[in-house]
Design a protein around this motif. Structure first.
Motif, PDB file in Angstrom:
ATOM      1  N   GLY A  38      -0.557   7.302  14.065  1.00  0.00           N
ATOM      2  CA  GLY A  38      -1.766   6.697  14.611  1.00  0.00           C
ATOM      3  C   GLY A  38      -1.567   5.354  15.292  1.00  0.00           C
ATOM      4  N   GLU A  39      -0.423   4.718  15.114  1.00  0.00           N
ATOM      5  CA  GLU A  39      -0.181   3.408  15.738  1.00  0.00           C
ATOM      6  C   GLU A  39       0.161   3.570  17.216  1.00  0.00           C
ATOM      7  OE1 GLU A  39      -0.416   0.187  14.678  1.00  0.00           O
ATOM      8  OE2 GLU A  39      -1.356   1.041  12.899  1.00  0.00           O
ATOM      9  N   ARG A  40      -0.337   2.647  18.025  1.00  0.00           N
ATOM     10  CA  ARG A  40      -0.050   2.643  19.462  1.00  0.00           C
ATOM     11  C   ARG A  40       1.320   2.023  19.682  1.00  0.00           C
ATOM     12  NH1 ARG A  40      -0.227  -0.628  23.739  1.00  0.00           N
ATOM     13  NH2 ARG A  40      -0.957   0.193  25.717  1.00  0.00           N
ATOM     14  N   LEU A  54      16.352  -0.536  23.504  1.00  0.00           N
ATOM     15  CA  LEU A  54      15.000  -0.415  24.047  1.00  0.00           C
ATOM     16  C   LEU A  54      14.138  -1.514  23.439  1.00  0.00           C
ATOM     17  CD1 LEU A  54      14.396   3.428  23.711  1.00  0.00           C
ATOM     18  CD2 LEU A  54      14.971   2.164  25.780  1.00  0.00           C
ATOM     19  N   LEU A  55      13.345  -2.161  24.255  1.00  0.00           N
ATOM     20  CA  LEU A  55      12.374  -3.131  23.763  1.00  0.00           C
ATOM     21  C   LEU A  55      11.066  -2.367  23.569  1.00  0.00           C
ATOM     22  CD1 LEU A  55      11.520  -6.013  23.041  1.00  0.00           C
ATOM     23  CD2 LEU A  55      10.935  -6.324  25.461  1.00  0.00           C
ATOM     24  N   VAL A  56      10.641  -2.254  22.319  1.00  0.00           N
ATOM     25  CA  VAL A  56       9.483  -1.443  21.958  1.00  0.00           C
ATOM     26  C   VAL A  56       8.408  -2.337  21.367  1.00  0.00           C
ATOM     27  CG1 VAL A  56       8.705   0.455  20.490  1.00  0.00           C
ATOM     28  CG2 VAL A  56      10.975   0.532  21.508  1.00  0.00           C
ATOM     29  N   GLN A  57       7.163  -2.141  21.797  1.00  0.00           N
ATOM     30  CA  GLN A  57       6.050  -2.896  21.237  1.00  0.00           C
ATOM     31  C   GLN A  57       5.177  -1.957  20.421  1.00  0.00           C
ATOM     32  OE1 GLN A  57       4.087  -5.694  23.753  1.00  0.00           O
ATOM     33  NE2 GLN A  57       2.192  -5.619  22.588  1.00  0.00           N
ATOM     34  N   ILE A  58       4.919  -2.361  19.183  1.00  0.00           N
ATOM     35  CA  ILE A  58       3.991  -1.636  18.323  1.00  0.00           C
ATOM     36  C   ILE A  58       3.003  -2.665  17.800  1.00  0.00           C
ATOM     37  CG2 ILE A  58       5.487  -1.737  16.288  1.00  0.00           C
ATOM     38  CD1 ILE A  58       4.314   1.250  15.866  1.00  0.00           C
ATOM     39  N   GLY A  59       1.744  -2.471  18.109  1.00  0.00           N
ATOM     40  CA  GLY A  59       0.753  -3.499  17.802  1.00  0.00           C
ATOM     41  C   GLY A  59       1.042  -4.714  18.656  1.00  0.00           C
ATOM     42  N   PHE A  60       1.163  -5.888  18.029  1.00  0.00           N
ATOM     43  CA  PHE A  60       1.473  -7.119  18.761  1.00  0.00           C
ATOM     44  C   PHE A  60       2.917  -7.565  18.532  1.00  0.00           C
ATOM     45  CE2 PHE A  60      -3.142  -7.291  18.111  1.00  0.00           C
ATOM     46  CZ  PHE A  60      -3.543  -7.393  19.427  1.00  0.00           C
ATOM     47  N   THR A  61       3.725  -6.691  17.941  1.00  0.00           N
ATOM     48  CA  THR A  61       5.103  -7.024  17.599  1.00  0.00           C
ATOM     49  C   THR A  61       6.072  -6.234  18.460  1.00  0.00           C
ATOM     50  OG1 THR A  61       4.368  -7.347  15.318  1.00  0.00           O
ATOM     51  CG2 THR A  61       6.734  -7.205  15.680  1.00  0.00           C
ATOM     52  N   ARG A  62       7.148  -6.895  18.867  1.00  0.00           N
ATOM     53  CA  ARG A  62       8.179  -6.237  19.671  1.00  0.00           C
ATOM     54  C   ARG A  62       9.475  -6.132  18.881  1.00  0.00           C
ATOM     55  NH1 ARG A  62       7.261  -8.519  25.814  1.00  0.00           N
ATOM     56  NH2 ARG A  62       5.144  -7.707  25.996  1.00  0.00           N
ATOM     57  N   PHE A  63      10.140  -4.983  19.038  1.00  0.00           N
ATOM     58  CA  PHE A  63      11.401  -4.721  18.356  1.00  0.00           C
ATOM     59  C   PHE A  63      12.414  -4.222  19.366  1.00  0.00           C
ATOM     60  CE2 PHE A  63       8.126  -3.820  15.167  1.00  0.00           C
ATOM     61  CZ  PHE A  63       8.560  -4.615  14.119  1.00  0.00           C
ATOM     62  N   VAL A  73      11.512   8.665  16.202  1.00  0.00           N
ATOM     63  CA  VAL A  73      10.063   8.475  16.236  1.00  0.00           C
ATOM     64  C   VAL A  73       9.437   9.478  17.200  1.00  0.00           C
ATOM     65  CG1 VAL A  73       8.189   6.828  16.655  1.00  0.00           C
ATOM     66  CG2 VAL A  73      10.390   6.019  15.744  1.00  0.00           C
ATOM     67  N   ARG A  74       8.562  10.324  16.680  1.00  0.00           N
ATOM     68  CA  ARG A  74       7.830  11.289  17.507  1.00  0.00           C
ATOM     69  C   ARG A  74       6.528  10.647  17.962  1.00  0.00           C
ATOM     70  NH1 ARG A  74      10.169  15.583  18.936  1.00  0.00           N
ATOM     71  NH2 ARG A  74      11.801  16.332  17.573  1.00  0.00           N
ATOM     72  N   VAL A  75       6.248  10.759  19.273  1.00  0.00           N
ATOM     73  CA  VAL A  75       5.042  10.159  19.852  1.00  0.00           C
ATOM     74  C   VAL A  75       4.275  11.175  20.678  1.00  0.00           C
ATOM     75  CG1 VAL A  75       6.019   7.832  19.896  1.00  0.00           C
ATOM     76  CG2 VAL A  75       6.250   9.285  21.883  1.00  0.00           C
ATOM     77  N   ARG A  76       3.017  10.854  20.921  1.00  0.00           N
ATOM     78  CA  ARG A  76       2.147  11.672  21.766  1.00  0.00           C
ATOM     79  C   ARG A  76       1.504  10.746  22.789  1.00  0.00           C
ATOM     80  NH1 ARG A  76      -1.108  12.762  18.062  1.00  0.00           N
ATOM     81  NH2 ARG A  76      -2.705  11.269  18.622  1.00  0.00           N
ATOM     82  N   THR A  77       1.609  11.113  24.062  1.00  0.00           N
ATOM     83  CA  THR A  77       0.975  10.307  25.108  1.00  0.00           C
ATOM     84  C   THR A  77      -0.474  10.740  25.261  1.00  0.00           C
ATOM     85  OG1 THR A  77       1.635  11.834  26.846  1.00  0.00           O
ATOM     86  CG2 THR A  77       3.149  10.017  26.373  1.00  0.00           C
ATOM     87  N   GLU A  78      -1.237   9.947  25.988  1.00  0.00           N
ATOM     88  CA  GLU A  78      -2.637  10.267  26.239  1.00  0.00           C
ATOM     89  C   GLU A  78      -2.770  11.602  26.968  1.00  0.00           C
ATOM     90  OE1 GLU A  78      -5.446   7.890  25.996  1.00  0.00           O
ATOM     91  OE2 GLU A  78      -4.229   6.555  24.775  1.00  0.00           O
TER      92      GLU A  78
END
Length: 81
Positions: A38-40, A54-63, A73-78
């Protein structure tokens, strides 16, 4: 799709983090950092050598994640929703 395959600057939602072995420390750490369902998430940039890390942003944090870590990490786009 995997986070490592997500085009730059494309918003997506985390579906899950795949464990590669029982009690997978890397998958557990990714979930602790906020990679939960559920996280963006968004890939902001990639490094200059072999597009890693890769520079990845989740919420307001970057990793900074290795591609092998992002591939867990499995993701779903809009568009896929």
């Amino acid at each position: 799709m995997k986070l490592s395959e997500l085009p730059h600057r494309t918003a997506a939602t985390v579906e899950s983090v795949d464990d590669q072995a029982p009690n997978d420390a890397i998958a557990r750490r990714l979930r602790e950092l906020g990679f939960v369902s559920g996280e963006r998430v968004e890939v902001m940039a990639a490094g200059p050598v072999a597009a890693e890390p890769l520079l990845v942003q989740i919420g307001f944090t970057r990793f900074a994640l290795r591609r092998s870590e992002a591939a867990r990490v499995r993701v779903r786009t809009e568009v896929e929703a």
